[in-house]
Design a protein around this motif. Structure first.
Motif, short mmCIF file in Angstrom:
data_model
loop_
_atom_site.label_atom_id
_atom_site.label_comp_id
_atom_site.label_asym_id
_atom_site.label_seq_id
_atom_site.Cartn_x
_atom_site.Cartn_y
_atom_site.Cartn_z
N VAL A 1 1.57 4.17 -2.77
CA VAL A 1 1.07 5.47 -2.71
C VAL A 1 2.46 6.50 -2.95
N TYR A 2 3.60 6.04 -2.54
CA TYR A 2 4.68 6.96 -2.63
C TYR A 2 5.15 7.02 -4.17
N ARG A 3 5.04 5.75 -4.77
CA ARG A 3 5.48 5.67 -6.06
C ARG A 3 4.36 6.43 -6.93
N HIS B 1 -1.94 5.91 14.48
CA HIS B 1 -3.48 5.98 14.02
C HIS B 1 -3.89 4.80 13.34
N PHE B 2 -2.93 4.09 12.54
CA PHE B 2 -3.31 2.83 11.57
C PHE B 2 -3.56 1.88 12.68
N LEU B 3 -3.34 1.82 13.92
CA LEU B 3 -3.02 0.50 14.53
C LEU B 3 -4.27 0.53 15.67
N ASP C 1 10.81 3.44 7.88
CA ASP C 1 9.54 3.71 7.54
C ASP C 1 9.43 2.37 6.60
N LEU C 2 8.18 2.12 6.41
CA LEU C 2 7.71 0.70 5.61
C LEU C 2 8.16 0.97 4.45
N SER C 3 8.21 2.18 3.73
CA SER C 3 8.39 2.57 2.29
C SER C 3 9.76 3.14 2.14
N ARG D 1 -10.74 7.99 8.13
CA ARG D 1 -9.67 7.37 7.01
C ARG D 1 -8.63 8.07 6.70
N CYS D 2 -7.65 7.40 6.46
CA CYS D 2 -6.29 8.22 6.21
C CYS D 2 -5.81 7.51 5.09
N SER D 3 -5.06 8.07 3.90
CA SER D 3 -4.76 7.26 2.84
C SER D 3 -5.58 6.17 2.46
N ALA E 1 14.49 0.99 6.38
CA ALA E 1 13.19 0.39 5.84
C ALA E 1 12.63 -0.53 6.44
N GLY E 2 11.69 -0.43 7.20
CA GLY E 2 11.26 -1.67 7.87
C GLY E 2 9.73 -1.28 8.48
N ASP E 3 9.18 -2.32 9.22
CA ASP E 3 7.93 -2.26 10.01
C ASP E 3 8.44 -2.05 11.42
N LEU E 4 7.84 -0.89 11.79
CA LEU E 4 8.32 -0.47 13.19
C LEU E 4 7.86 -1.48 14.35
N ASP F 1 6.28 10.25 16.13
CA ASP F 1 5.34 9.47 15.26
C ASP F 1 4.13 10.40 14.76
N ARG F 2 4.13 10.65 13.68
CA ARG F 2 2.93 11.74 13.33
C ARG F 2 2.14 10.73 12.23
N ALA F 3 1.06 10.41 12.79
CA ALA F 3 -0.04 9.66 11.71
C ALA F 3 0.56 8.19 11.33
N VAL F 4 1.06 7.54 12.27
CA VAL F 4 1.48 6.03 12.29
C VAL F 4 0.66 5.27 13.22
N HIS G 1 0.84 -1.28 -0.13
CA HIS G 1 -0.10 -0.05 0.16
C HIS G 1 0.80 1.20 0.02
N TRP G 2 1.83 1.50 0.90
CA TRP G 2 2.49 2.63 1.24
C TRP G 2 3.56 2.62 -0.21
N GLU G 3 4.11 1.64 -0.55
CA GLU G 3 5.06 1.81 -1.81
C GLU G 3 4.30 2.25 -2.82
N ALA H 1 8.24 10.76 3.90
CA ALA H 1 9.50 11.65 3.11
C ALA H 1 9.09 12.97 3.87
N SER H 2 8.64 13.21 5.38
CA SER H 2 8.44 14.32 5.67
C SER H 2 9.55 15.15 5.67
N THR H 3 9.43 16.45 6.22
CA THR H 3 10.46 17.24 6.32
C THR H 3 10.95 17.50 7.64
N HIS I 1 6.16 22.09 7.08
CA HIS I 1 6.99 21.73 8.24
C HIS I 1 5.87 21.09 9.26
N LEU I 2 6.54 20.22 10.27
CA LEU I 2 5.84 19.51 11.09
C LEU I 2 5.91 20.58 12.41
N ASP I 3 5.21 21.65 12.47
CA ASP I 3 5.48 22.73 13.42
C ASP I 3 4.94 22.17 14.63
C1 LIG Z 1 0.28 9.10 7.01
S1 LIG Z 1 1.99 8.96 6.75
C2 LIG Z 1 2.68 10.20 7.70
C3 LIG Z 1 4.22 10.21 7.10
C4 LIG Z 1 4.92 11.20 8.25
N1 LIG Z 1 5.03 10.76 9.45
C5 LIG Z 1 4.19 12.74 8.15
O1 LIG Z 1 3.62 13.11 9.13
O2 LIG Z 1 4.47 13.42 7.01
C6 LIG Z 1 2.29 7.40 7.47
C7 LIG Z 1 3.61 6.82 7.29
O3 LIG Z 1 3.89 5.73 8.10
C8 LIG Z 1 4.53 4.60 7.22
N2 LIG Z 1 3.85 3.46 7.87
C9 LIG Z 1 2.80 2.80 8.14
N3 LIG Z 1 2.75 1.63 8.91
C10 LIG Z 1 4.01 1.56 9.24
C11 LIG Z 1 4.74 0.45 10.03
N4 LIG Z 1 4.14 -0.39 10.59
N5 LIG Z 1 6.00 0.66 10.33
C12 LIG Z 1 6.83 1.90 9.62
N6 LIG Z 1 6.44 2.64 8.87
C13 LIG Z 1 4.92 2.49 8.66
C14 LIG Z 1 4.05 4.69 6.02
O4 LIG Z 1 5.01 4.07 5.01
C15 LIG Z 1 3.83 6.32 5.82
O5 LIG Z 1 5.11 6.91 5.42
#
Ligand SMILES: C[S@@+](CC[C@H](N)C(=O)[O-])C[C@H]1O[C@@H](n2cnc3c(N)ncnc32)[C@H](O)[C@@H]1O
Length: 204
Positions: free
Chosen positions: A10-12, A117-119, A70-72, A154-156, A94-97, A112-115, A6-8, A51-53, A25-27
């Motif tokens: 998205v970024y491709r 929340h997928f769990l 990051d996974l991607s 939902r996100c992404s 590159a890997g799963d946290l 962690d910003r927005a990660v 999924h994430w690959e 790819a955040s700044t 910027h992630l202020d």
């Molecule tokens: C919504 S994006 C947020 C990216 C960044 N943190 C930001 O705020 O710009 C979620 C990111 O988490 C990564 N991701 C999702 N599940 C992950 C996991 N289990 N381990 C590592 N990275 C993960 C995705 O590849 C994606 O880059």
């Protein structure tokens, strides 16, 4: 589709400045990280940094020990290429946290910003908490942000668990103390408002 695919995909397929979570910027993150304490020697890991700044701004602040996981791999390559020679100072993983083999107490700060929340499944959130507990030194801090209870569902294209700062703290459990909170009204590149909630937590 697996999470990595999924994430690959998205970024491709999208420019990193077009994804809904993009900010120049992630202020809010930076303000909470400063509250926790940042100096040149701070050891920081940005999980799901994509790819955040944030990494650009942390290098600008003089940090010398930054890890972005990051996974991607595609997302990490975008950030690395953007930074040019400055990117050589960053550890890119590159890997799963949830599966990462963190060295115990290797970091002063976890971001962690927005990660998270997928769990949502209890086994995943328990594993996430165990990973933070392992990676952070006692007295270290975690800055974790995701969609707030009044944020999107939902996100992404994926369902998310919406959480308040107190909800985020309860994911991490009693070994962490909630020491700061923040909210953000994020405007996506398409112009939609999304409410985020952030928690700053200290590992006891
Ligand atoms: C919504 S994006 C947020 C990216 C960044 N943190 C930001 O705020 O710009 C979620 C990111 O988490 C990564 N991701 C999702 N599940 C992950 C996991 N289990 N381990 C590592 N990275 C993960 C995705 O590849 C994606 O880059």
């Amino acid at each position: 589709m697996s999470s990595r695919s999924h994430w690959e995909a998205v970024y491709r397929s999208r420019s990193t400045q077009a994804v809904s979570w993009y900010r120049p910027h992630l202020d809010v993150s930076l303000a909470l990280l400063r509250q926790a304490g940042l100096d040149a020697s701070t050891r920081l890991v940005d999980v799901g940094g994509g790819a955040s700044t944030l990494v650009d701004d942390l290098l600008e602040l003089g940090l010398t020990d930054i890890t972005v996981l990051d996974l991607s791999r595609t997302a990490l390559d975008v950030a690395r290429e953007r930074l040019g020679t400055r990117g050589k100072a960053v550890r890119w993983l590159a890997g799963d946290l949830l599966e990462a083999d963190f060295v115990p107490a290797a970091f002063d700060l976890w971001h962690d910003r927005a990660v998270l929340h997928f769990l949502a499944a209890p086994e995943d959130t328990a594993r996430y908490a165990a990973q933070v507990m392992c990676a952070l030194r006692p007295g270290g801090h975690a800055v974790i942000g995701g969609f707030a209870p009044d944020g999107p569902e939902r996100c992404s294209g994926l369902p998310v668990a919406r959480r308040s700062p107190a909800d985020i703290a309860s994911v991490l459990g009693p070994a962490f103390r909630l020491v700061g909170v923040s909210t953000e009204r994020h405007i996506t590149p398409a112009g939609t408002a999304q409410i985020f909630a952030y928690a700053l937590l200290e590992r006891r």
